[in-house]
Design an enzyme around this catalytic site. Structure first.
Site, PDB file in Angstrom:
ATOM      1  N   ILE A 124       0.891  -1.261   0.013  1.00 50.23           N
ATOM      2  CA  ILE A 124       0.074   0.022  -0.028  1.00 50.23           C
ATOM      3  C   ILE A 124       0.965   1.148  -0.091  1.00 50.23           C
ATOM      4  CG2 ILE A 124      -1.646   1.281   1.344  1.00 50.23           C
ATOM      5  CD1 ILE A 124      -2.699  -1.202   2.293  1.00 50.23           C
ATOM      6  N   ILE A 171      -4.034   5.705   7.574  1.00 50.58           N
ATOM      7  CA  ILE A 171      -5.120   4.894   6.796  1.00 50.58           C
ATOM      8  C   ILE A 171      -4.693   3.710   7.240  1.00 50.58           C
ATOM      9  CG2 ILE A 171      -5.484   6.473   4.877  1.00 50.58           C
ATOM     10  CD1 ILE A 171      -3.239   4.889   3.304  1.00 50.58           C
ATOM     11  N   SER A 172      -3.942   3.601   8.583  1.00 45.28           N
ATOM     12  CA  SER A 172      -3.564   2.181   8.992  1.00 45.28           C
ATOM     13  C   SER A 172      -4.657   1.700   9.960  1.00 45.28           C
ATOM     14  CB  SER A 172      -2.246   2.242   9.424  1.00 45.28           C
ATOM     15  OG  SER A 172      -1.950   3.163  10.503  1.00 45.28           O
ATOM     16  N   ARG A 173      -4.343   1.972  11.411  1.00 44.82           N
ATOM     17  CA  ARG A 173      -5.410   1.687  12.382  1.00 44.82           C
ATOM     18  C   ARG A 173      -5.201   2.777  13.366  1.00 44.82           C
ATOM     19  NH1 ARG A 173      -7.061  -1.453   9.173  1.00 44.82           N
ATOM     20  NH2 ARG A 173      -7.550  -3.885   9.436  1.00 44.82           N
ATOM     21  N   ASP A 198      -8.716   7.993   8.246  1.00 45.25           N
ATOM     22  CA  ASP A 198      -9.782   6.839   7.864  1.00 45.25           C
ATOM     23  C   ASP A 198     -10.128   5.885   8.882  1.00 45.25           C
ATOM     24  OD1 ASP A 198     -11.801   5.929   5.600  1.00 45.25           O
ATOM     25  OD2 ASP A 198     -10.379   4.250   5.455  1.00 45.25           O
ATOM     26  N   GLU A 212     -14.150   2.747  16.681  1.00 42.78           N
ATOM     27  CA  GLU A 212     -14.879   3.005  15.583  1.00 42.78           C
ATOM     28  C   GLU A 212     -16.450   2.766  15.316  1.00 42.78           C
ATOM     29  OE1 GLU A 212     -12.942   1.336  12.185  1.00 42.78           O
ATOM     30  OE2 GLU A 212     -11.037   2.366  12.346  1.00 42.78           O
ATOM     31  N   HIS A 267     -13.608   4.443   7.794  1.00 40.97           N
ATOM     32  CA  HIS A 267     -12.809   3.389   7.425  1.00 40.97           C
ATOM     33  C   HIS A 267     -13.228   2.821   5.821  1.00 40.97           C
ATOM     34  CE1 HIS A 267     -10.388  -0.141   9.316  1.00 40.97           C
ATOM     35  NE2 HIS A 267     -10.238  -0.050   7.962  1.00 40.97           N
ATOM     36  N   GLY A 270     -11.245   2.784   3.289  1.00 41.48           N
ATOM     37  CA  GLY A 270      -9.969   2.260   2.702  1.00 41.48           C
ATOM     38  C   GLY A 270     -10.222   1.387   1.527  1.00 41.48           C
ATOM     39  N   SER A 271     -10.885   0.380   1.848  1.00 40.07           N
ATOM     40  CA  SER A 271     -11.183  -0.745   0.823  1.00 40.07           C
ATOM     41  C   SER A 271     -12.515  -0.889   0.500  1.00 40.07           C
ATOM     42  CB  SER A 271     -10.498  -2.109   1.268  1.00 40.07           C
ATOM     43  OG  SER A 271     -11.289  -2.553   2.405  1.00 40.07           O
TER      44      SER A 271
END
Length: 333
Positions: A167, A247-249, A273, A278, A297, A299-300
């Site tokens: 990524i 954009i990780s955790r 993100d 969350e 969240h 991202g994907s």
């Protein structure tokens, strides 16, 4: 469903949390999954546990569900593999699962492109003040658009990428197209030709990257080593004009330290993100600050990526069941 399983025993049985709804596999993916497996939901499993316990060979964890705990693992004596619908495995107890002789797989290939895209989207949104600009444009109180509404150029700016896996490297490719200067910090340095392709310079010390970057992008897995990787000390190393992007955790950042840094002007802003938890509690101070951008969240979360995740999960599960090498196997430790 029970009758169907009894009549067609040749397909392996796959446990999912549910079909559809907020916590289930996407209904659009069900026909593809049913080509390879008999699907059993957690509700069906719990209603007929004695019958299904010995039949379930695999579990597909879609957005952290179902929860994999010791009780569930003990109830599935023939479980061979668990496939996760993302690259992050921090919600799974890898040591526990491995202790039951169960293999595990993530989905790093499926998520890399869309997650890199969301990273650049957040960078651009923060730099050009798009959220506030949209609010001005649609506000019923706006009579004239301000000519002094200025954002920041990203062309020529320095982007520091912390975590240069698949990524992170795709972010570097995108940033190069925007004519950004790219620094990166990673556990292992990339090959020289890979650095040259994207024009990235390696920083052995994270401090050097933080001090030089106009934008800092976090793209690491959550591990004991990266928990609160960015805290008060790291934030104070950054430029007061810098923007942090995560954009990780969520737990990769010390959110209490982040709130303080944003309130006191230690850094210019943050775009995230991911958070912890969350979603954030509705009274969380991060939700009250104007120099904060938070997305849920995403991202994907594209149609194409979601389907690719399921395809990657199926490929890994079938490989495990057939005794073949798993393309995305994850090991504890």
């Amino acid at each position: 469903m029970l009758l169907q399983i009894m009549e067609e025993p040749e397909l392996p049985v796959l446990l999912v949390n549910e079909v559809g709804g907020a916590l289930g596999v996407l209904e659009a993916h069900v026909p593809f999954l049913k080509k390879h497996f008999h699907l059993i939901t957690m509700k069906e499993f719990l209603e007929s546990k004695e019958y299904f316990s010995a039949k379930i060979k695999a579990i597909y964890v879609w957005w952290h569900k179902p929860v994999i705990d010791e009780e569930l693992l003990k109830s599935l004596p023939n479980l061979k593999v668990i496939a996760n619908s993302g690259v992050g495995m921090d919600h799974l107890d890898l040591e526990l699962i491995s202790g039951f002789g169960v293999k595990m797989a993530s989905a790093p290939y499926a998520v890399s492109t869309s997650t890199a895209d969301i990273g650049m989207a957040l960078l651009l949104t923060a730099a050009r003040k798009l959220v506030e600009g949209c609010q001005i444009a649609v506000s019923p109180d706006t009579e004239q658009l301000p000519i002094n509404w200025l954002g920041d150029d990203i062309s020529g700016a320095t982007l520091g990428i912390i975590g240069m896996g698949s990524i992170g490297y795709k972010i570097a490719q995108r940033a190069r197209a925007f004519e950004m200067k790219i620094l990166y910090h990673n556990r292992n340095r990339r090959k020289e030709d890979e650095e040259l392709i994207v024009g990235a310079c390696y920083c052995q010390k994270i401090d050097d990257l933080l001090q030089q970057s106009d934008f800092v992008m976090l793209v690491v897995n959550l591990t004991p080593q990266t928990y609160k990787l960015i805290g008060k000390r790291e934030l104070e190393l950054m430029k007061p004009t810098a923007t942090l992007i995560n954009i990780s955790r969520g737990p990769v950042i010390d959110q209490d330290a982040l709130v303080e840094a944003l309130q006191s002007g230690v850094i210019k802003g943050v775009a995230m993100d991911v958070t912890y938890p969350e979603p954030l509690p509705r009274d969380h101070p991060l939700l009250k600050l104007k120099n904060v951008i938070i997305t849920p969240h995403l991202g994907s979360k594209t149609h194409k990526t979601a389907y690719m995740i399921t395809e990657e999960a199926v490929e890994n599960i079938l490989a495990a069941l057939w005794g073949l090498p798993m393309p995305s196997e994850v090991f504890p430790g």
